[in-house]
Scaffold this motif. Structure first.
Motif, mmCIF file in Angstrom:
data_model
loop_
_atom_site.group_PDB
_atom_site.id
_atom_site.type_symbol
_atom_site.label_atom_id
_atom_site.label_comp_id
_atom_site.label_asym_id
_atom_site.label_seq_id
_atom_site.Cartn_x
_atom_site.Cartn_y
_atom_site.Cartn_z
ATOM 1 N N LEU A 10 0.816 -1.208 0.000
ATOM 2 C CA LEU A 10 0.000 0.000 0.000
ATOM 3 C C LEU A 10 0.851 1.260 0.000
ATOM 4 C CD1 LEU A 10 -2.850 -0.917 2.488
ATOM 5 C CD2 LEU A 10 -3.058 -0.552 0.031
ATOM 6 N N SER A 11 1.964 1.228 0.724
ATOM 7 C CA SER A 11 2.792 2.423 0.823
ATOM 8 C C SER A 11 3.451 2.761 -0.496
ATOM 9 C CB SER A 11 3.858 2.261 1.910
ATOM 10 O OG SER A 11 4.863 1.371 1.490
ATOM 11 N N LEU A 12 3.717 1.764 -1.305
ATOM 12 C CA LEU A 12 4.356 2.020 -2.590
ATOM 13 C C LEU A 12 3.364 2.464 -3.650
ATOM 14 C CD1 LEU A 12 6.802 -0.990 -2.732
ATOM 15 C CD2 LEU A 12 7.375 1.394 -2.357
ATOM 16 N N LEU A 13 2.091 2.121 -3.471
ATOM 17 C CA LEU A 13 1.085 2.400 -4.477
ATOM 18 C C LEU A 13 1.022 3.859 -4.911
ATOM 19 C CD1 LEU A 13 -1.201 1.223 -6.199
ATOM 20 C CD2 LEU A 13 -2.742 1.715 -4.303
ATOM 21 N N PRO A 14 0.914 4.839 -4.006
ATOM 22 C CA PRO A 14 0.796 6.216 -4.478
ATOM 23 C C PRO A 14 2.013 6.689 -5.237
ATOM 24 C CG PRO A 14 0.995 6.153 -2.093
ATOM 25 C CD PRO A 14 0.835 4.743 -2.559
ATOM 26 N N TYR A 68 -4.506 13.912 -1.981
ATOM 27 C CA TYR A 68 -5.059 13.664 -3.310
ATOM 28 C C TYR A 68 -5.773 12.332 -3.354
ATOM 29 C CZ TYR A 68 -0.904 10.924 -4.847
ATOM 30 O OH TYR A 68 0.107 10.011 -4.991
ATOM 31 N N HIS A 69 -6.637 12.239 -4.381
ATOM 32 C CA HIS A 69 -7.412 11.031 -4.656
ATOM 33 C C HIS A 69 -7.227 10.734 -6.137
ATOM 34 C CE1 HIS A 69 -9.407 12.938 -1.220
ATOM 35 N NE2 HIS A 69 -9.763 11.723 -0.851
ATOM 36 N N TYR A 70 -7.044 9.476 -6.477
ATOM 37 C CA TYR A 70 -7.026 9.092 -7.887
ATOM 38 C C TYR A 70 -8.451 8.945 -8.362
ATOM 39 C CZ TYR A 70 -2.105 8.051 -7.305
ATOM 40 O OH TYR A 70 -0.774 8.155 -7.046
ATOM 41 N N LEU A 71 -8.679 9.271 -9.624
ATOM 42 C CA LEU A 71 -10.007 9.072 -10.194
ATOM 43 C C LEU A 71 -10.354 7.594 -10.095
ATOM 44 C CD1 LEU A 71 -9.907 11.281 -13.415
ATOM 45 C CD2 LEU A 71 -11.128 11.726 -11.297
ATOM 46 N N GLY A 72 -11.554 7.302 -9.663
ATOM 47 C CA GLY A 72 -12.000 5.921 -9.559
ATOM 48 C C GLY A 72 -11.467 5.194 -8.331
ATOM 49 N N ASP A 73 -10.819 5.907 -7.427
ATOM 50 C CA ASP A 73 -10.254 5.289 -6.223
ATOM 51 C C ASP A 73 -10.770 6.074 -5.021
ATOM 52 O OD1 ASP A 73 -8.717 4.254 -4.173
ATOM 53 O OD2 ASP A 73 -6.797 4.592 -5.147
ATOM 54 N N ALA A 75 -9.719 5.821 -1.966
ATOM 55 C CA ALA A 75 -8.681 6.023 -0.941
ATOM 56 C C ALA A 75 -8.177 7.467 -0.964
ATOM 57 C CB ALA A 75 -7.517 5.066 -1.162
ATOM 58 N N GLU A 76 -7.828 7.951 0.221
ATOM 59 C CA GLU A 76 -7.222 9.281 0.348
ATOM 60 C C GLU A 76 -5.733 9.100 0.635
ATOM 61 O OE1 GLU A 76 -8.620 12.848 2.942
ATOM 62 O OE2 GLU A 76 -7.114 11.730 4.088
ATOM 63 N N TYR A 77 -4.917 9.810 -0.104
ATOM 64 C CA TYR A 77 -3.474 9.797 0.085
ATOM 65 C C TYR A 77 -3.068 11.154 0.652
ATOM 66 C CZ TYR A 77 -3.991 5.782 -2.924
ATOM 67 O OH TYR A 77 -4.389 4.579 -3.446
ATOM 68 N N ALA A 78 -2.481 11.140 1.836
ATOM 69 C CA ALA A 78 -2.074 12.373 2.504
ATOM 70 C C ALA A 78 -0.552 12.405 2.577
ATOM 71 C CB ALA A 78 -2.667 12.442 3.906
ATOM 72 N N PHE A 163 1.185 19.609 -7.825
ATOM 73 C CA PHE A 163 0.751 18.382 -8.485
ATOM 74 C C PHE A 163 1.937 17.480 -8.801
ATOM 75 C CE2 PHE A 163 1.147 21.829 -11.536
ATOM 76 C CZ PHE A 163 2.002 21.321 -12.510
ATOM 77 N N THR A 164 1.640 16.184 -8.927
ATOM 78 C CA THR A 164 2.626 15.247 -9.457
ATOM 79 C C THR A 164 2.410 15.172 -10.963
ATOM 80 O OG1 THR A 164 1.165 13.348 -9.103
ATOM 81 C CG2 THR A 164 2.763 13.849 -7.362
#
Length: 195
Positions: A10-14, A68-73, A75-78, A163-164
């Motif tokens: 999970l930590s690598l996903l974003p 941020y949030h990915y479209l269709g996801d 989960a919240e990434y802080a 932004f990334t």
């Protein structure tokens, strides 16, 4: 509590998604251009782009978290950015290895969960160098945990939106925030299940 293997995945996903083309493309609100001074494999350090780097770190650290949030996801990434100073006497290697770099700590939290388990941690010492894109920096991990290497491009536009950058047509915008989503355990999400 998440297992170490699950937490690592999970930590690598974003960070993996931040640096790869995805079906969840978000077009930039302003055109992204190439950096004419970028040298591929040039080993350029932070001091080459210190002006834009400091500006981006100022924006990134202006609030406690960048979300941020990915479209269709769902989960919240802080993400949390904090500048740090690493003096030559703190670094046990060759001081030339860190000359010209500006350092910051990068934390990331997924759906309110900051995993801490033995050697596993969500905070990494990072630095930056020139990006192939204008008004951007290329973020690199600087600590010695080789199992969790990451690199990504972080930019700002004329409105100081952070932004990334996956490519010049695909970005992910952050939203500044003083809080992040509260962690909800599996048991709380599914009280009907018996453990």
């Amino acid at each position: 509590m998440l297992s170490l293997k699950t937490a690592l995945k999970l930590s690598l996903l974003p960070l993996m998604l931040a640096s790869s083309t995805s079906v969840f493309a978000v077009p930039p609100l302003e055109p992204i251009t190439k950096n004419p001074n970028y040298i591929l494999n040039g080993n350029q350090r932070s001091n080459v782009v210190q002006g834009v780097g400091n500006k981006i770190l100022d924006v990134a650290s202006s609030s406690t978290y960048q979300l941020y949030h990915y479209l269709g996801d769902d989960a919240e990434y802080a993400f949390r950015f904090k500048r740090v100073t690493i003096a030559n006497e703190q670094y046990t290697g060759n001081s030339a290895d860190i000359d010209g770099y500006i350092f910051f700590e990068l934390w990331y939290i997924i759906d309110g969960s900051e995993v801490k388990d033995g050697q596993f941690k969500m905070m990494q010492i990072s630095s930056f160098g020139p990006s192939q894109y204008s008004n951007a920096i290329h973020v690199i991990k600087m600590d010695r945990d080789e199992k969790r290497v990451y690199e990504f491009d972080l930019g700002i536009d004329s409105q100081n939106r952070l932004f990334t950058i996956r490519n010049d047509h695909d970005v992910n915008y952050f939203t500044p925030s003083e809080t992040h989503k509260k962690y909800v355990s599996f048991r709380e999400k599914h009280p009907e299940m018996v453990f």
